[in-house]
Design a protein around this motif. Sequence first.
Motif, PDB file in Angstrom:
ATOM      1  N   THR A 106       2.100   4.351  -2.143  1.00 42.71           N
ATOM      2  CA  THR A 106       0.932   4.524  -3.012  1.00 42.71           C
ATOM      3  C   THR A 106      -0.122   5.386  -2.324  1.00 42.71           C
ATOM      4  O   THR A 106      -0.446   5.169  -1.151  1.00 42.71           O
ATOM      5  CB  THR A 106       0.323   3.158  -3.360  1.00 42.71           C
ATOM      6  OG1 THR A 106       1.317   2.342  -3.964  1.00 42.71           O
ATOM      7  CG2 THR A 106      -0.849   3.313  -4.328  1.00 42.71           C
ATOM      8  N   SER A 107      -0.653   6.364  -3.036  1.00 36.66           N
ATOM      9  CA  SER A 107      -1.721   7.198  -2.483  1.00 36.66           C
ATOM     10  C   SER A 107      -3.036   6.435  -2.533  1.00 36.66           C
ATOM     11  O   SER A 107      -3.182   5.452  -3.271  1.00 36.66           O
ATOM     12  CB  SER A 107      -1.842   8.497  -3.286  1.00 36.66           C
ATOM     13  OG  SER A 107      -2.324   8.225  -4.593  1.00 36.66           O
ATOM     14  N   LEU A 108      -4.015   6.899  -1.765  1.00 32.72           N
ATOM     15  CA  LEU A 108      -5.324   6.267  -1.809  1.00 32.72           C
ATOM     16  C   LEU A 108      -5.932   6.399  -3.196  1.00 32.72           C
ATOM     17  O   LEU A 108      -6.619   5.487  -3.671  1.00 32.72           O
ATOM     18  CB  LEU A 108      -6.254   6.885  -0.769  1.00 32.72           C
ATOM     19  CG  LEU A 108      -6.210   6.230   0.612  1.00 32.72           C
ATOM     20  CD1 LEU A 108      -4.900   6.532   1.312  1.00 32.72           C
ATOM     21  CD2 LEU A 108      -7.375   6.695   1.468  1.00 32.72           C
ATOM     22  N   LYS A 109      -5.685   7.525  -3.842  1.00 38.92           N
ATOM     23  CA  LYS A 109      -6.211   7.748  -5.182  1.00 38.92           C
ATOM     24  C   LYS A 109      -5.639   6.736  -6.162  1.00 38.92           C
ATOM     25  O   LYS A 109      -6.349   6.212  -7.031  1.00 38.92           O
ATOM     26  CB  LYS A 109      -5.891   9.170  -5.629  1.00 38.92           C
ATOM     27  CG  LYS A 109      -6.466   9.544  -6.980  1.00 38.92           C
ATOM     28  CD  LYS A 109      -6.143  10.997  -7.325  1.00 38.92           C
ATOM     29  CE  LYS A 109      -6.704  11.378  -8.686  1.00 38.92           C
ATOM     30  NZ  LYS A 109      -6.384  12.787  -9.039  1.00 38.92           N
ATOM     31  N   ASP A 110      -4.348   6.432  -6.030  1.00 34.17           N
ATOM     32  CA  ASP A 110      -3.710   5.475  -6.938  1.00 34.17           C
ATOM     33  C   ASP A 110      -4.041   4.029  -6.585  1.00 34.17           C
ATOM     34  O   ASP A 110      -4.004   3.155  -7.453  1.00 34.17           O
ATOM     35  CB  ASP A 110      -2.196   5.679  -6.938  1.00 34.17           C
ATOM     36  CG  ASP A 110      -1.778   6.991  -7.597  1.00 34.17           C
ATOM     37  OD1 ASP A 110      -2.551   7.503  -8.425  1.00 34.17           O
ATOM     38  OD2 ASP A 110      -0.695   7.506  -7.264  1.00 34.17           O
ATOM     39  N   MET A 117      -1.068  -8.342  -3.721  1.00 33.39           N
ATOM     40  CA  MET A 117      -0.872  -9.643  -3.072  1.00 33.39           C
ATOM     41  C   MET A 117       0.560  -9.889  -2.629  1.00 33.39           C
ATOM     42  O   MET A 117       0.818 -10.557  -1.622  1.00 33.39           O
ATOM     43  CB  MET A 117      -1.267 -10.743  -4.065  1.00 33.39           C
ATOM     44  CG  MET A 117      -2.308 -11.693  -3.556  1.00 33.39           C
ATOM     45  SD  MET A 117      -2.575 -12.984  -4.775  1.00 33.39           S
ATOM     46  CE  MET A 117      -1.998 -14.384  -3.860  1.00 33.39           C
ATOM     47  N   GLN A 118       1.502  -9.366  -3.369  1.00 31.32           N
ATOM     48  CA  GLN A 118       2.910  -9.656  -3.126  1.00 31.32           C
ATOM     49  C   GLN A 118       3.411  -9.134  -1.781  1.00 31.32           C
ATOM     50  O   GLN A 118       4.414  -9.603  -1.255  1.00 31.32           O
ATOM     51  CB  GLN A 118       3.761  -9.077  -4.251  1.00 31.32           C
ATOM     52  CG  GLN A 118       3.525  -9.744  -5.600  1.00 31.32           C
ATOM     53  CD  GLN A 118       4.244  -9.060  -6.726  1.00 31.32           C
ATOM     54  OE1 GLN A 118       5.042  -8.147  -6.512  1.00 31.32           O
ATOM     55  NE2 GLN A 118       3.972  -9.472  -7.969  1.00 31.32           N
ATOM     56  N   SER A 119       2.709  -8.156  -1.207  1.00 34.98           N
ATOM     57  CA  SER A 119       3.164  -7.571   0.050  1.00 34.98           C
ATOM     58  C   SER A 119       2.617  -8.295   1.283  1.00 34.98           C
ATOM     59  O   SER A 119       3.005  -7.982   2.405  1.00 34.98           O
ATOM     60  CB  SER A 119       2.720  -6.090   0.127  1.00 34.98           C
ATOM     61  OG  SER A 119       3.265  -5.338  -0.913  1.00 34.98           O
ATOM     62  N   TYR A 120       1.753  -9.257   1.078  1.00 33.98           N
ATOM     63  CA  TYR A 120       1.092  -9.883   2.217  1.00 33.98           C
ATOM     64  C   TYR A 120       1.908 -11.021   2.790  1.00 33.98           C
ATOM     65  O   TYR A 120       2.233 -11.991   2.084  1.00 33.98           O
ATOM     66  CB  TYR A 120      -0.291 -10.393   1.794  1.00 33.98           C
ATOM     67  CG  TYR A 120      -1.067 -11.023   2.925  1.00 33.98           C
ATOM     68  CD1 TYR A 120      -1.419 -10.263   4.042  1.00 33.98           C
ATOM     69  CD2 TYR A 120      -1.481 -12.344   2.862  1.00 33.98           C
ATOM     70  CE1 TYR A 120      -2.131 -10.823   5.072  1.00 33.98           C
ATOM     71  CE2 TYR A 120      -2.215 -12.912   3.884  1.00 33.98           C
ATOM     72  CZ  TYR A 120      -2.537 -12.140   4.996  1.00 33.98           C
ATOM     73  OH  TYR A 120      -3.262 -12.705   6.016  1.00 33.98           O
ATOM     74  N   ASP A 178      -1.557  -4.264   4.421  1.00 32.65           N
ATOM     75  CA  ASP A 178      -0.125  -4.556   4.370  1.00 32.65           C
ATOM     76  C   ASP A 178       0.535  -3.884   3.170  1.00 32.65           C
ATOM     77  O   ASP A 178       1.649  -3.356   3.272  1.00 32.65           O
ATOM     78  CB  ASP A 178       0.109  -6.072   4.301  1.00 32.65           C
ATOM     79  CG  ASP A 178      -0.056  -6.738   5.657  1.00 32.65           C
ATOM     80  OD1 ASP A 178      -0.420  -6.037   6.617  1.00 32.65           O
ATOM     81  OD2 ASP A 178       0.159  -7.960   5.748  1.00 32.65           O
ATOM     82  N   TYR A 179      -0.148  -3.895   2.051  1.00 36.05           N
ATOM     83  CA  TYR A 179       0.393  -3.256   0.844  1.00 36.05           C
ATOM     84  C   TYR A 179       0.573  -1.760   1.064  1.00 36.05           C
ATOM     85  O   TYR A 179       1.624  -1.190   0.736  1.00 36.05           O
ATOM     86  CB  TYR A 179      -0.531  -3.502  -0.345  1.00 36.05           C
ATOM     87  CG  TYR A 179      -0.144  -2.704  -1.571  1.00 36.05           C
ATOM     88  CD1 TYR A 179       0.923  -3.105  -2.380  1.00 36.05           C
ATOM     89  CD2 TYR A 179      -0.818  -1.527  -1.901  1.00 36.05           C
ATOM     90  CE1 TYR A 179       1.297  -2.354  -3.489  1.00 36.05           C
ATOM     91  CE2 TYR A 179      -0.453  -0.779  -3.003  1.00 36.05           C
ATOM     92  CZ  TYR A 179       0.609  -1.191  -3.792  1.00 36.05           C
ATOM     93  OH  TYR A 179       0.987  -0.436  -4.878  1.00 36.05           O
ATOM     94  N   MET A 180      -0.423  -1.118   1.621  1.00 36.89           N
ATOM     95  CA  MET A 180      -0.352   0.327   1.824  1.00 36.89           C
ATOM     96  C   MET A 180       0.684   0.698   2.871  1.00 36.89           C
ATOM     97  O   MET A 180       1.321   1.765   2.790  1.00 36.89           O
ATOM     98  CB  MET A 180      -1.725   0.869   2.222  1.00 36.89           C
ATOM     99  CG  MET A 180      -2.763   0.773   1.113  1.00 36.89           C
ATOM    100  SD  MET A 180      -2.308   1.714  -0.376  1.00 36.89           S
ATOM    101  CE  MET A 180      -2.631   3.394   0.170  1.00 36.89           C
ATOM    102  N   GLU A 181       0.902  -0.163   3.847  1.00 35.63           N
ATOM    103  CA  GLU A 181       1.923   0.096   4.861  1.00 35.63           C
ATOM    104  C   GLU A 181       3.334  -0.030   4.304  1.00 35.63           C
ATOM    105  O   GLU A 181       4.274   0.588   4.813  1.00 35.63           O
ATOM    106  CB  GLU A 181       1.753  -0.867   6.038  1.00 35.63           C
ATOM    107  CG  GLU A 181       0.539  -0.588   6.898  1.00 35.63           C
ATOM    108  CD  GLU A 181       0.649   0.738   7.647  1.00 35.63           C
ATOM    109  OE1 GLU A 181       1.410   0.803   8.621  1.00 35.63           O
ATOM    110  OE2 GLU A 181      -0.027   1.711   7.230  1.00 35.63           O
TER     111      GLU A 181
END
Length: 339
Positions: free
Chosen positions: A318-322, A332-335, A311-314
């Motif tokens: 943010t890149s996978l590296k970051d 947590m805040q994006s869930y 959910d956070y990445m969606e």
Amino acid sequence: MLTRKNLFLLPVVLLVVVSCGGSRLDVDVSDVKVKIKYEDMRSKIQDVKGQKLTKLDADYKNRMPDIYNYFLGECLSFPQNYSDSILVDRVSTFQSDPGIKSFENEIDKKFKDLEDIKSKLNDGFRHLKYHFPNGKQPKYIVFMNTLFRSSVWCTENEIGIGMGNYLGEKSKTVSQLNPNVYYLWIKKAMKREFLERDVVENWVRTHYIEASEGNLIEQIIREGKVIYLTKAAFPEMEDHLIMRYTKKQWDWAQKNEFAFWKYLQDNQLLFRSDEITLMNLTMPGPKTSGIPIEGSPDRLGLYLGYQIVWDYMESSETSLKDLINVSYTEIMQSYEPEE
């Protein structure tokens, strides 16, 4: 100091995933090159004898000492400073044992051609390198018979794969394992289709994301990152396989995700750090222990950790590296699970 992680039998801490058609994980890796060498140590140890064995022993000590020492010490119980005579005697005993012969024959029949495994692993590590151009890659991937000591074993530069751990529960050797040690749920987890994701997942856990010793939410989000990177390596792999679930288990987890989240909140478990809570919600087993919801698969905490990271990445750029360095509190805040 040797860096290593043992994926015992049913590869520890495993995974999850949501369908990601058209997502940032669907990338073109055709121009990405990897330089991984493969070694069929199992077949060579099975066949070589006498002076050729001592030469092979010297070669492995030179080229891949950590994984070779693991095989001799942990799997064959060799002493640290063994002589050539001990080497020849113990390996000869290993080769001539009727049970070992039957076991090796099963592996030979199950894995007649290793090229498919190599191709899938190369593709997985190409995907990983796409997202982490300077990320650590294995120098050797070694096919082994670990006598069920581990499914996947990572060192600083090598990965060992215990091929016997992927024979499946119907294998003659697997079915005859002591049921008081190798429970039915362990045998059911020895599926061929988990092999490639196990290799990459354990490499990521060993070399990409630092271990966490914090509370439950911190640890499951850490594992969620591991799972997300494993999915990135195999974006077309079915979600339940990434999670090491059956399709039925995956569907159950999705259907009961909100109820599980609410249970953790209502019982104030998210910020607990006691060993019992962590083990119940994150460790492999026949089910997730301690929860009142019937029919659960194991490792629901890890499933939830992945959903939170997903959910956070969606919702971010943010890149996978970051992602590796983003705090669990921010993630947590994006869930927002749906009822």
